[in-house]
Every structure is written in structure tokens, then in C-alpha cells.
Write an enzyme that holds these catalytic residues in place. Structure first.
Site, PDB file in Angstrom:
ATOM      1  N   ASP A  16       1.270  -0.884  -4.484  1.00 13.44           N
ATOM      2  CA  ASP A  16       2.524  -1.477  -3.998  1.00 13.44           C
ATOM      3  C   ASP A  16       3.724  -1.092  -4.859  1.00 13.44           C
ATOM      4  O   ASP A  16       4.541  -1.955  -5.231  1.00 13.44           O
ATOM      5  CB  ASP A  16       2.427  -3.005  -3.968  1.00 13.44           C
ATOM      6  CG  ASP A  16       1.114  -3.530  -3.427  1.00 13.44           C
ATOM      7  OD1 ASP A  16       0.497  -2.836  -2.604  1.00 13.44           O
ATOM      8  OD2 ASP A  16       0.714  -4.639  -3.825  1.00 13.44           O
ATOM      9  N   GLU A  39       2.319  -5.271   7.023  1.00  9.76           N
ATOM     10  CA  GLU A  39       2.838  -5.780   5.745  1.00  9.76           C
ATOM     11  C   GLU A  39       3.664  -4.694   5.076  1.00  9.76           C
ATOM     12  O   GLU A  39       3.889  -3.622   5.640  1.00  9.76           O
ATOM     13  CB  GLU A  39       1.667  -6.171   4.833  1.00  9.76           C
ATOM     14  CG  GLU A  39       0.733  -5.012   4.517  1.00  9.76           C
ATOM     15  CD  GLU A  39      -0.551  -5.417   3.807  1.00  9.76           C
ATOM     16  OE1 GLU A  39      -0.853  -6.632   3.791  1.00  9.76           O
ATOM     17  OE2 GLU A  39      -1.250  -4.530   3.295  1.00  9.76           O
TER      18      GLU A  39
END
Length: 321
Positions: free
Chosen positions: A8, A203
Site C-alpha cells: 500500500d 479498495e
């Protein structure tokens, strides 16, 4: 590149240097851990649905002058400075404003509105931290429009406005932020949590603005599987509506799988873009073994993003002047 299992990653430029803020994904060699926990944090940890999340209690950051050599800044944020956070510190997003640095993060992987956790914000006078919880509680701690409060991205528009995009569980919201970046405010139509979920969204939302167009980008597929990928849509305003265009990053069976949850660096003063993302090497099938990578990202003459070609060698040395 960055050594270790990280995911991420958010890439950004501060102080004429590149910075990357990732999630700690798994141990690589010597284990990295937070040093202390309160009784309340230990109690919260008993609620986790995945024991792996218990080691994700801090963020390391990395800086570079040339995209090649990276300096590690350990524990720029640690839960010792966020009393309500206990585990699952995920997907940091950072911005410079008001002569400070604001680091947005999600914690505790809450599964319903009754649990403590969600999206928080910490502040520091330096991009290297230490960051201290600014509110003493989450900024967003409820499932508005079905969106789990995780995977946040703070966006500064060219008119000076600030927006926070976020959402897991296949729902994406955007909220307007006040100038203090510590509170939300309503849109002109009276709504506060505006759902903008595009087709196939899962997401990992990220937004860029180029030539007056807003590019809403996200991850789809399963984060632990080989089909994790990045897609995007285009809109004419920060809150859309957004029209899905297609995927721009996906696995390459010759290079890596699970390529997703990205960010984008635009070299200041240029139209040059780099995509920063994580992927899983072919040498492992462990879903937590994710590594940070950087490749070039290009646009065609009509403003559409050309699908990214993953490389093994990465990008060339580049200084910022």
C-alpha cells in the site's frame, strides 16, 4: 529499492526528495515491532480476525534523492502515540499543509459501527516524524454508505480545497475537509459522506488531476491473490460522476503477481508520472509477501492512461531540481 515486505505505498515529493509511506506487510529478516502497548490496546487486539494484523502497529517511511537509493525512517508513526489504535495500521496518506505534515491512516480493521477504530490523522513538523495523534479519536469511525473506513487518500485540489477519499468493502466515499485537516464539512448539497463507488471498485482509492480532469483510481480483485489489479475512471469534478475506463496495472506471469494498491508521483513542474505499487514476487505464494515497486506511467494524446508495463529493473535514476 525498498528492502522488506511492504504494501500500500504512497509516494510523494517533499523537500526535493521522494518519500514513500507503506504498510508493514510482514517480517523480512529481523522482526520489526512496536515496543509497548497499553492494556486497552492489548484488549482491542483480541478482536482481530487475522493474527498477521497484530504486527502492523507502526509505519516506516523511506526517502530518496534519486529513486534508487532509499533511506529508512523507522516508526514515523507508532501506536504508542495513538492510544485508540491497536493493530492493522494500514495505507498511510500524507500531505503538507499549514506548515505541518498530516498523516492519515486506518487502524483496528473495524467490522461494524460498535467497534473502536477507523480513519485517524496524526501530525508532525517533519515528513520523517514522529507523528502524534491529532484528535485522540478516529476522524471517521462509522460505515457510511457501506464503506469500511480504511484505505484513505488526502487530495488537495488546485482551487485550494481538500478532499478525503476512502473505503473498503467495495464502497468508496469522498468527504470535504476543513482547512485544519482535522474535521469534515458538508458539500453544497448538504451531504457529508458522498458515495462515488465506480464499477468493480474494491479498495485502495487514489486521485490525480491532470489537464482539468480528475482520475479516480482504485484496486480490484483480492489483495491476497494473483488477480489484484488497478483500474481507473475519469470525472469532471472531485466528486464525480466518474466513468470507468479500464485496468492499467495487473499481474505479469513472467514478472510478478498481485500488483495493486498504488499511488502516483508527478515530478513537480513536469508531465512525468511514476506509479508506485506493491506486487508479489514469483518466488512466493504467501499473501503477505508484498514488495514496493516503481514504474513509469504514461498518458496518450487523448488523456487516457496507457496500461503500465511492469519491469524487473524498475526506473532510472532521477533527481528533482
Amino acid at each position: 529499492m525498498i528492502r522488506g515486505w511492504y504494501a500500500d505505498p504512497e509516494g510523494i515529493v517533499f523537500w526535493n526528495q521522494y518519500w514513500i509511506y507503506p504498510t508493514y506487510s510482514d517480517d523480512f529478516g529481523q522482526a520489526d515491532r512496536s515496543a509497548s502497548f497499553t492494556d486497552q490496546q492489548l484488549a482491542f487486539q483480541k478482536k482481530t480476525i487475522n493474527k498477521q494484523y497484530l504486527i502492523q502497529t507502526f509505519f516506516n517511511a523511506f526517502s530518496s534523492k534519486d529513486l534508487i537509493t532509499w533511506e529508512k525512517h523507522p516508526h514515523v508513526l507508532d501506536i504508542k502515540n495513538v492510544k485508540w489504535a491497536a493493530y492493522s495500521l494500514w495505507a498511510p496518506s500524507i500531505i503538507e499543509a499549514n506548515k505541518k505534515y498530516y498523516l492519515f491512516f486506518s487502524a483496528n480493521d473495524i467490522q461494524n459501527d460498535e467497534e473502536t477504530g477507523g480513519i485517524g490523522v496524526a501530525m508532525s513538523s517533519s515528513p520523517a516524524g514522529p507523528f502524534i495523534d491529532a484528535l485522540g479519536k478516529p476522524l471517521i469511525d462509522k460505515f457510511h454508505n457501506g464503506a469500511q473506513p480504511i484505505d484513505q487518500f488526502i487530495f488537495h485540489d488546485t482551487d485550494g480545497s481538500y478532499y478525503l477519499y476512502y473505503g473498503g468493502w467495495r464502497h468508496c466515499n469522498v468527504v470535504r475537509m476543513n482547512e485544519d485537516l482535522l474535521s469534515v464539512k458538508s458539500f453544497d448539497d448538504g451531504t457529508t459522506y458522498k458515495e462515488i463507488t465506480p464499477e468493480n471498485y474494491v479498495e485502495g482509492v487514489f486521485v490525480i488531476k491532470r489537464n482539468g480532469k480528475y482520475y479516480l483510481m482504485w484496486s480490484e480483485g483480492s489483495w491476497g491473490g494473483p488477480d489484484y489489479s488497478v483500474a481507473y475512471a475519469i470525472g469532471s469534478s472531485p466528486a464525480g460522476p466518474f466513468k470507468r475506463i479500464g485496468k492499467i496495472l495487473k499481474q505479469d506471469p513472467q514478472i510478478a503477481t498481485g500488483a495493486g494498491h498504488h499511488s502516483v508521483i508527478n515530478i513537480p513542474g513536469t508531465d512525468d508520472y511514476y506509479i508506485v505499487y506493491h506486487r508479489r514476487p514469483l518466488t512466493t505464494s504467501n499473501g503477505n509477501h508484498r514488495e514496493v515497486c516503481i514504474d513509469r506511467m504514461y498518458f496518450d494524446e487523448n488523456g487516457f492512461i496507457i496500461p503500465v508495463k511492469m519491469t524487473i529493473e524498475g526506473v532510472a535514476k532521477r533527481l528533482i531540481f
